[in-house]
Design an enzyme around this catalytic site. Structure first.
Site, PDB file in Angstrom:
ATOM      1  N   LYS A   1      -9.081  13.364   4.918  1.00  0.00           N
ATOM      2  CA  LYS A   1      -8.238  12.168   4.824  1.00  0.00           C
ATOM      3  C   LYS A   1      -7.186  12.239   5.929  1.00  0.00           C
ATOM      4  O   LYS A   1      -7.054  13.264   6.607  1.00  0.00           O
ATOM      5  CB  LYS A   1      -7.554  12.062   3.465  1.00  0.00           C
ATOM      6  CG  LYS A   1      -6.718  13.281   3.068  1.00  0.00           C
ATOM      7  CD  LYS A   1      -6.163  13.113   1.656  1.00  0.00           C
ATOM      8  CE  LYS A   1      -7.271  13.169   0.641  1.00  0.00           C
ATOM      9  NZ  LYS A   1      -7.057  12.232  -0.474  1.00  0.00           N
ATOM     10  N   ARG A   2      -6.463  11.158   6.117  1.00  0.00           N
ATOM     11  CA  ARG A   2      -5.387  11.139   7.101  1.00  0.00           C
ATOM     12  C   ARG A   2      -4.413  12.288   6.837  1.00  0.00           C
ATOM     13  O   ARG A   2      -4.098  12.593   5.690  1.00  0.00           O
ATOM     14  CB  ARG A   2      -4.667   9.786   7.016  1.00  0.00           C
ATOM     15  CG  ARG A   2      -3.489   9.610   7.942  1.00  0.00           C
ATOM     16  CD  ARG A   2      -3.007   8.160   7.909  1.00  0.00           C
ATOM     17  NE  ARG A   2      -2.581   7.759   6.579  1.00  0.00           N
ATOM     18  CZ  ARG A   2      -1.320   7.870   6.128  1.00  0.00           C
ATOM     19  NH1 ARG A   2      -0.389   8.414   6.893  1.00  0.00           N
ATOM     20  NH2 ARG A   2      -1.002   7.450   4.923  1.00  0.00           N
TER      21      ARG A   2
ATOM     22  N   THR B   1      -8.901   6.203  -1.657  1.00  0.00           N
ATOM     23  CA  THR B   1     -10.273   5.735  -1.840  1.00  0.00           C
ATOM     24  C   THR B   1     -11.277   6.856  -1.637  1.00  0.00           C
ATOM     25  O   THR B   1     -12.391   6.787  -2.134  1.00  0.00           O
ATOM     26  CB  THR B   1     -10.603   4.565  -0.895  1.00  0.00           C
ATOM     27  OG1 THR B   1     -10.326   4.953   0.456  1.00  0.00           O
ATOM     28  CG2 THR B   1      -9.793   3.334  -1.249  1.00  0.00           C
TER      29      THR B   1
ATOM     30  N   HIS C   1       0.795  -1.226   0.000  1.00  0.00           N
ATOM     31  CA  HIS C   1       0.000   0.000   0.000  1.00  0.00           C
ATOM     32  C   HIS C   1       0.829   1.278   0.000  1.00  0.00           C
ATOM     33  O   HIS C   1       0.250   2.362   0.066  1.00  0.00           O
ATOM     34  CB  HIS C   1      -0.930   0.032   1.225  1.00  0.00           C
ATOM     35  CG  HIS C   1      -2.111  -0.868   1.119  1.00  0.00           C
ATOM     36  ND1 HIS C   1      -3.271  -0.513   0.462  1.00  0.00           N
ATOM     37  CD2 HIS C   1      -2.313  -2.127   1.576  1.00  0.00           C
ATOM     38  CE1 HIS C   1      -4.141  -1.501   0.531  1.00  0.00           C
ATOM     39  NE2 HIS C   1      -3.588  -2.498   1.203  1.00  0.00           N
TER      40      HIS C   1
ATOM     41  N   LYS D   1       0.133  14.246   1.491  1.00  0.00           N
ATOM     42  CA  LYS D   1      -1.269  14.486   1.105  1.00  0.00           C
ATOM     43  C   LYS D   1      -1.550  15.984   0.924  1.00  0.00           C
ATOM     44  O   LYS D   1      -2.568  16.375   0.368  1.00  0.00           O
ATOM     45  CB  LYS D   1      -2.212  13.858   2.124  1.00  0.00           C
ATOM     46  CG  LYS D   1      -2.129  12.332   2.131  1.00  0.00           C
ATOM     47  CD  LYS D   1      -3.041  11.719   3.181  1.00  0.00           C
ATOM     48  CE  LYS D   1      -2.887  10.206   3.258  1.00  0.00           C
ATOM     49  NZ  LYS D   1      -3.481   9.505   2.098  1.00  0.00           N
TER      50      LYS D   1
ATOM     51  N   LYS E   1     -15.031   7.849  -3.473  1.00  0.00           N
ATOM     52  CA  LYS E   1     -16.285   8.138  -2.759  1.00  0.00           C
ATOM     53  C   LYS E   1     -16.849   9.485  -3.180  1.00  0.00           C
ATOM     54  O   LYS E   1     -18.067   9.640  -3.371  1.00  0.00           O
ATOM     55  CB  LYS E   1     -16.034   8.089  -1.251  1.00  0.00           C
ATOM     56  CG  LYS E   1     -15.634   6.709  -0.758  1.00  0.00           C
ATOM     57  CD  LYS E   1     -14.973   6.761   0.614  1.00  0.00           C
ATOM     58  CE  LYS E   1     -14.306   5.424   0.936  1.00  0.00           C
ATOM     59  NZ  LYS E   1     -13.407   5.492   2.091  1.00  0.00           N
TER      60      LYS E   1
END
Length: 805
Positions: free
Chosen positions: A544-545, A652, A356, A550, A656
């Site tokens: 998100k985390r 992911t 991952h 990110k 969504k």
């Protein structure tokens, strides 16, 4: 199966009477909730014991999915939908004067995961049951989850997530199926009848007790199981000598250390104690899960080990369950008396692995001395695996030494779990087309050159029944009214709605659905955080985390620059915006925590300025979790997927948002690449460096954040604002962020990509003003999202990796 309102009421009353000895009307809200969950759980277990016509074939190959996280979310409404009785239940409860929504709200969010890894695992369990794969999950029963996030004065504060305080009626303890797990001590070796036997001496034994949670497939034909393992003392562990001497804490030490194994998800591993606890957690999961698998197999098939890989598949979700490899070897050799070669052949053909990440810090490595002390027999097996692997390398390789070093499991006084995962299984997959190529070219380059057939791609997917059907009832109703309900069992049918993208009436209903969802989220934000947000504004969302790659920081800088522009020109011609964030930072990740404080400080600056707050507003939704995610995704207009190219394996959240009609603003990273292939540049907004460009900078250098900043007055001003007292009202300057960007040369290219990012955002702002075009873009994203159903992903795993129907 319940078919009518009256049948539902009768069964509900019977359950309440059995549990509490009184009718539903005499029960309090907690009892009513528990009775309803117990009723649905018992229905699910009956289906599992007595499969319905059309369910999977009995005796089908069994898949076990090991993961440190299963972010399953609330189950009640989801299972009512899967069983096809949600409307019947709501009608029956209403007749009894009970609100289904109120009962659903009472359910806790299980603290069994954190981010995309855990939610992916939960989606996969949903889809295995939905498409008829005979597959169970293996996870840990964390008593306090990761943590419950509170934001105080802009800072993240971590509180225990005591989600089990009032019990969890979905689970069923299976104490009779407990497994004994050994840690520490040393191994005595002796020959008996010509075989080497291994005995644990002075080890510490703990009991792993499974708690089973049913996983109901859509349509109610198949029910799988999630086995959650709880660490308990093998005996009533209390040191009476210490207790009688008044050393009460010392007397309970062994019990506390055992229970700590399943207390917290991802304990802070910035210290030695935290690292050891994580290692104990990972082995505990593998040993407990494999103990159950072996016991079940022997009960059904005896000792027919040659057929084990034909009847069982074990899949490891990232490197955390890698010790399934040496543990299965240990069981087959030490307990079942197989020879090494036979045990190894069975192990490799049984186990498969999903990678991952390419982040070095996430590719687990353990200190050999600590590993050896905690798991002496497992280390012996790993040592032999590594010796045999190195002996197998062709000696005529032109780069033999480099290959041996890069593929070794034991190197530089460390145990490298990613390398063990590759060597000890028959399949390694990435989770998006881009990511799968990157791992073959980088972290597993040498492995790929030796055995390219072992590597493959399985692009992630999500459970659309939770994140669209359940989360977005107004959009679901619109789709049902337009094309029927077949898409709920076969997502590919959703493509039929695209023919309505030029239909004004349909687009009006689509816009009305989006507005309804924005009103719902605005009410949640008002209730939980006391902030008013305007549902007529554009909801620009990043949830998100929290991690540097990110780039939540870049989104916050975009807002700060927009604030600066509005101060210079209050009549700046942009649409009205609500910028929405949600993220948790790991307990020991100081930079991520500073970014959270910065986002909240920008929010304070913007929201408290009357000149600016009428045009833009900023909200940080605390304690981001599955429940509030189901409110956020349907309400978003813009989906921020802005990771540094080459760093995000898949993502992911992007899927969504897409399914719920948000338009993606993103880099060509992870599954954004496949979204782009599906919808085209005209239906999303791409910006920034490519993965090839970022890799070139990492390998060859040539990037200077300082020079980029010097050439861009916007960036120069914002860098100054980080430290000049602009945020004095929030109580701090942001030297950590300043240094990360300028002193340490902006590892994730925030400044390099900012100009491209801001221009792309401005372009979306212009497009949004053309509501017909925006509606068509939104609809196109929904209509082309079927590829990201986890049903598709699971079918690919089943056919190409697990070799089951």
């Amino acid at each position: 199966m319940i078919k009518t309102k009256d049948e539902f009421i009768r069964m509900y009353e019977e359950t309440a009477s059995y549990l509490y000895g009184r009718p539903v009307s005499g029960c309090n809200d907690e009892e009513r909730y528990t009775a309803l969950v117990s009723m649905i759980r018992d229905m699910a277990m009956k289906i599992r014991r007595h499969p319905q016509e059309g369910s999977r074939a009995m005796g089908e190959k069994k898949v076990y999915y090991f993961s440190m996280e299963f972010l399953i979310g609330k189950l009640l409404e989801n299972y009512l939908i899967c069983l096809g009785i949600r409307d019947v239940a709501e009608e029956g409860l209403a007749e009894m004067g009970i609100s289904l929504d109120k009962l659903c709200e009472m359910e806790p969010d299980p603290g069994l995961g954190n981010g995309g890894l855990g939610r992916l695992a939960a989606c996969f369990l949903d889809s295995m049951a939905a498409v008829g794969v005979n597959g169970d999950g293996m996870g840990l029963r964390y008593h306090f989850g990761l943590f419950k996030q509170k934001i105080e004065n802009g800072y993240q504060v971590e509180l225990p997530d005591a989600w089990l305080d009032n019990g969890y009626p979905w689970e069923k303890e299976k104490a009779a199926e407990a497994i004994v797990v050994n840690f520490g001590g040393h191994i005595d070796r002796r020959y008996i009848d010509g075989r080497m036997e291994f005995d644990y001496v002075d080890s510490i034994s703990v009991k792993a007790v499974p708690y089973d949670v049913p996983v109901v497939g859509f349509g109610g034909k198949d029910v799988n199981m999630l086995h959650l393992w709880d660490a308990q003392p093998l005996h009533d562990e209390i040191d009476m000598n210490a207790f009688n001497q008044g050393n009460y804490a010392e007397s309970m030490k062994a019990k506390c250390e055992t229970e700590a194994i399943t207390s917290i998800l991802y304990p802070d591993d910035s210290n030695g104690m935290g690292k050891r606890l994580r290692l104990r957690q990972e082995y505990f999961l593998c040993a407990a899960g494999l103990g159950m698998i072996i016991n079940d197999y022997k009960a059904e098939y005896g000792s027919d080990w040659a057929m084990f890989p034909e009847r069982v598949s074990i899949h490891t979700n990232d490197t955390h369950p890698t010790m399934c490899i040496p543990e299965l070897m240990r069981i087959l050799m030490d307990d079942e008396k197989l020879e090494w070669d036979d045990a190894w052949d069975i192990t490799v053909r049984t186990i498969s692995f999903t990678n991952h990440t390419v982040l070095p810090e996430a590719l687990e490595k353990w200190s050999i001395p600590e590993f050896k002390a905690l798991l002496p027999r497992i280390y012996m097996i790993i040592e032999e695996i590594n010796r045999r692997w190195q002996d197998s390398l062709p000696k005529d390789l032109p780069n033999w030494q480099e290959t041996a070093r890069e593929t070794s499991v034991l190197w530089d006084n460390e145990v490298k779990m990613a390398n063990l995962s590759v060597i000890g299984g028959h399949s390694v997959n990435g989770v998006s087309a881009l990511h799968s190529e990157i791992i073959k070219d980088t972290i597993f380059r040498e492995f790929n050159s030796l055995d390219p057939g072992k590597f493959n791609n399985k692009t992630n997917g999500i459970s659309y029944r939770r994140f669209l059907i359940q989360a977005n009832p107004s959009l679901t109703a619109l789709i049902n009214d337009t094309i029927g309900t077949g898409w709920q069992s076969n997502m590919e049918e959703i493509a039929a709605i695209e023919e309505y993208k030029n239909d004004p009436a349909f687009l009006d209903r689509l816009a009305a659905s989006k507005y309804e969802n924005k009103v719902r989220l605005a009410a949640y934000v008002k209730e939980k955080q006391g902030i008013d947000i305007d549902p007529d504004s554009i909801f620009d969302v990043q949830v998100k985390r929290l991690h540097g790659y990110k780039r939540q920081l870049m989104a916050a800088l975009k807002i700060l620059h927009t604030y600066n522009r509005l101060k210079e020109n209050p009549n700046l011609p942009i649409n009205k915006y609500t910028f929405i964030f949600g993220a948790k930072a790991a307990q020991g990740y100081a930079f991520a925590k500073e970014v959270i404080k910065f986002i909240n400080s920008v929010a304070d600056l913007v929201n408290n300025d009357p000149e600016v707050s009428s045009k833009i507003k900023v909200v940080f939704i605390e304690n981001f979790c599955v429940s509030n995610a189901q409110l956020i995704y349907p309400a978003a207009d813009i989906s921020e997927q802005i990771s540094t190219a080459g760093k995000e394996a898949s993502g992911t959240g992007n899927m969504k948002f897409m399914m719920n009609g948000a338009v993606t603003l993103g880099t060509m990273d992870g599954a954004n690449v496949e979204i782009n292939q599906l919808v085209g540049d005209e239906n999303m907004q791409i910006f920034g460096l490519s993965s090839e460009e970022t890799m070139n900078y990492y390998v060859n250098g040539g990037y200077s954040a300082v020079k980029v900043c010097e050439k861009d007055p916007r960036l120069a001003k914002m860098m100054e604002q980080l430290i000049d007292g602009t945020f004095a009202e929030s109580g701090c300057n942001f030297w950590g962020i300043y240094d990360a960007l300028l002193k340490h040369n902006d590892e994730f290219f925030v400044l390099k990509d900012f100009d491209s990012y801001y221009s792309a955002w401005e372009n979306l702002d212009r497009i949004y003003s053309d509501r017909k075009r925006w509606g068509a873009m939104s609809l196109t994203n929904i209509a082309r999202s079927a590829f990201f159903s986890s049903d598709r992903t699971i079918r690919e795993y089943a056919e190409e990796i697990w070799h089951t129907k």
